[in-house]
Design an enzyme around this catalytic site. Structure first.
Site, PDB file in Angstrom:
ATOM      1  NE  ARG A  76      35.610  22.602  62.879  1.00  0.00           N
ATOM      2  CZ  ARG A  76      36.661  23.363  62.773  1.00  0.00           C
ATOM      3  NH1 ARG A  76      36.572  24.711  63.504  1.00  0.00           N
ATOM      4  NH2 ARG A  76      37.755  23.285  61.734  1.00  0.00           N
ATOM      5  CB  SER A 127      40.179  24.500  65.051  1.00  0.00           C
ATOM      6  OG  SER A 127      41.068  25.706  64.585  1.00  0.00           O
ATOM      7  CG  HIS A 128      38.581  28.566  66.549  1.00  0.00           C
ATOM      8  ND1 HIS A 128      38.831  28.109  65.061  1.00  0.00           N
ATOM      9  CD2 HIS A 128      37.275  29.081  66.183  1.00  0.00           C
ATOM     10  CE1 HIS A 128      37.940  28.537  64.260  1.00  0.00           C
ATOM     11  NE2 HIS A 128      36.848  28.986  64.917  1.00  0.00           N
ATOM     12  CE  LYS A 161      40.964  21.963  61.036  1.00  0.00           C
ATOM     13  NZ  LYS A 161      42.380  23.055  61.515  1.00  0.00           N
ATOM     14  CG  ASP A 189      44.624  27.434  65.980  1.00  0.00           C
ATOM     15  OD1 ASP A 189      45.692  27.278  66.115  1.00  0.00           O
ATOM     16  OD2 ASP A 189      43.787  27.512  65.148  1.00  0.00           O
ATOM     17  CG  ASP A 193      44.047  22.803  64.802  1.00  0.00           C
ATOM     18  OD1 ASP A 193      43.962  24.304  65.260  1.00  0.00           O
ATOM     19  OD2 ASP A 193      43.790  22.637  63.821  1.00  0.00           O
ATOM     20  CG  ASP A 251      45.637  24.992  62.216  1.00  0.00           C
ATOM     21  OD1 ASP A 251      45.229  25.822  63.038  1.00  0.00           O
ATOM     22  OD2 ASP A 251      44.872  24.412  61.227  1.00  0.00           O
ATOM     23  NE  ARG A 252      43.127  29.999  63.261  1.00  0.00           N
ATOM     24  CZ  ARG A 252      42.264  30.544  63.746  1.00  0.00           C
ATOM     25  NH1 ARG A 252      42.071  31.725  63.181  1.00  0.00           N
ATOM     26  NH2 ARG A 252      41.443  30.218  64.696  1.00  0.00           N
ATOM     27  CG  HIS A 258      44.911  29.310  58.541  1.00  0.00           C
ATOM     28  ND1 HIS A 258      45.182  27.909  59.011  1.00  0.00           N
ATOM     29  CD2 HIS A 258      43.579  29.737  58.768  1.00  0.00           C
ATOM     30  CE1 HIS A 258      44.155  27.721  59.598  1.00  0.00           C
ATOM     31  NE2 HIS A 258      43.374  28.541  59.626  1.00  0.00           N
TER      32      HIS A 258
END
Length: 454
Positions: free
Chosen positions: A15, A99-100, A109, A243, A245, A247-248, A331
């Site tokens: 990242r 992500s965020h 990832k 978020d 991407d 995933d949360r 998560h």
């Protein structure tokens, strides 16, 4: 470019800022290294909606193909959609997302076949070393026979897989506001929710990696404000925020009040235990509420406490055969989803639970939210070890107090507990406290903060 990989290769992913810290040339080297370290003959690659994502993703794919690896490109997807593709196709995968993080960031990832995580101890260190070597000595030789690049659409199959894991056939009609934060939830939600008895009120579904409305980080209360206002204004039954991407997932009730991720963990744990005949192991990290292990035991399950962080949760899921795991950061991990995290599946569980009874969400989750908590409080300190030692000295030997060092320092009694753990990347200590009532929690929180900030 001259790259300092120590700045962009983190514990679990890559990242950094594009193009200042990394670019498409570097992405190509990461693709080649990923191909070599996994030893795979084929991989799958996807990306989010950030402006830099398509170019970085394609460069990574070409880098892997140059090493003789066949690449399936699934294009725009959420991170859990990439995990689905890795699991369903049984291929190592790479997801391009930060992500965020703010718009100028991007990242990768990575996972092995079956969505098994790639982190520092499971391949990321070797990937970094290869990229560093090639930055010095030049790109690796191309394979005699380069791999192919093919496109594949996975959204419908991903949605069908999730819907097969939660029975939504008999739920009552619900009105749900979804804040996608201009992230990948805007891409996945319409397909996953299609055909359900839901009135969907979309917020910020336009894919825009510059995040014009607010950061796609619902863990920050400032980014939930729009959703909290909209839910009661619409007379909706609940609100869901994803978020960047997707995933949360974060949940707010009919009044616009946030539902703690610990309460969601407990609710989903109870449902997963019921689906598995009232038995099974449930993973929770050590700063989720005490409600979680209580609910797990009440429903016949066995709670397993672990460190904070998705690599630890996924490792414990695999080691113990646990059926579900949850974290305070929203998560949620499912055995039936290759032990990977998927906010969308957790959201479907909440919809099924709410729609399967007549009461409002606030009443439903009250049984899963039993104790006041402080939330996570960060303090900048000059010496993390010295402050942890001071806390240990202050509480060691007190009656009814137990200490443990699973992740930082946890101090607990029958009526309260708190955990202090150091950040791995910043000079911070993170405090989480919980107690049987609000005055006790406030007293313990302030006592610990006074020592941390002395």
């Amino acid at each position: 470019m001259t790259a300092d990989l120590s700045q962009i290769v983190k514990a679990y992913d890559v990242r950094g800022v594009v193009p200042d810290q990394w670019d498409e040339t570097l992405a190509g080297l990461f693709g080649a290294a990923f191909a070599q370290v996994t030893g795979a003959s084929a991989i799958v690659v996807g990306h989010d909606m950030r402006p830099s994502s398509p170019g970085l993703s394609r460069a990574f794919a070409r880098g892997a193909a140059a090493r003789g690896v066949d690449v399936t490109e699934i294009g725009l997807c959420s991170t859990d959609q990439l995990y689905y593709a890795s699991g369903a196709l049984d291929l190592p995968g790479a997801m391009f997302t930060a992500s965020h993080n703010p718009a100028q960031y991007n990242g990768i990832k990575m996972c092995r076949a079956g969505a098994a995580p790639v982190g520092q101890d499971t391949g990321l260190t070797q990937i970094r070393e290869l990229v560093e070597k090639w930055l010095e000595s030049g790109a690796p030789e191309q394979a005699a026979e380069p791999g192919t690049l093919t496109s594949r659409e996975t959204l419908d199959d991903y949605a069908a897989h999730l819907r097969a894991l939660v029975d939504l056939s008999a739920i009552r009609p619900l009105k749900v506001v979804v804040d996608a934060g201009n992230g990948m939830g805007g891409h996945t939600v319409p397909t996953v929710f299609a055909g359900l008895p839901l009135t969907l009120v979309p917020m910020y579904f336009e894919l825009d990696g510059t995040f014009p409305n607010h950061e796609a980080n619902p863990l920050d209360p400032a980014n939930l404000v729009d959703l909290q206002k909209r839910v009661p204004a619409e007379g909706a039954d609940l609100g869901i925020a994803f978020d960047g991407d997707a995933d949360r997932c974060f949940v707010v009730d009919e009044n616009g009040d946030p539902v703690s991720p610990s309460a969601i963990t407990a609710l989903v744990a109870a449902r997963e235990l019921a689906r598995n005949g009232g038995e099974g192991m449930i993973i929770h990290n050590l700063i989720t509420s005490r409600t979680v292990p209580e609910v797990v035991r009440e429903n016949g399950g066995t709670p397993v406490r672990t460190r904070v962080g998705h690599s630890f949760i996924k490792a414990e899921m695999a080691r113990t055969g646990a059926i579900f795991g949850g974290e305070h950061s929203a998560h949620y991990y499912f055995k039936d989803f290759w032990n990977a995290d998927t906010g969308m599946l957790a959201a479907l569980h909440v919809l099924a639970a709410l729609g399967g009874q007549q009461g409002p969400l606030s009443s439903l989750v009250a049984q899963y939210d039993r104790y006041p908590g402080s939330g996570e409080i960060n303090s900048t300190v000059a010496d993390q070890s010295a402050r942890l030692a001071a806390i240990r000295a202050a509480y060691e030997g007190r009656p009814d107090v137990t200490l443990d060092d699973l992740d930082g320092l946890t101090v607990s009694t029958p009526d309260w507990w708190f955990n202090v753990r150091p950040s791995n990347t910043e000079p911070l200590l993170r405090l989480n406290a919980e107690a049987k009532d609000e005055p006790t929690m406030a007293k313990i929180r302030d006592e610990a903060l006074a020592i941390i900030r002395a």
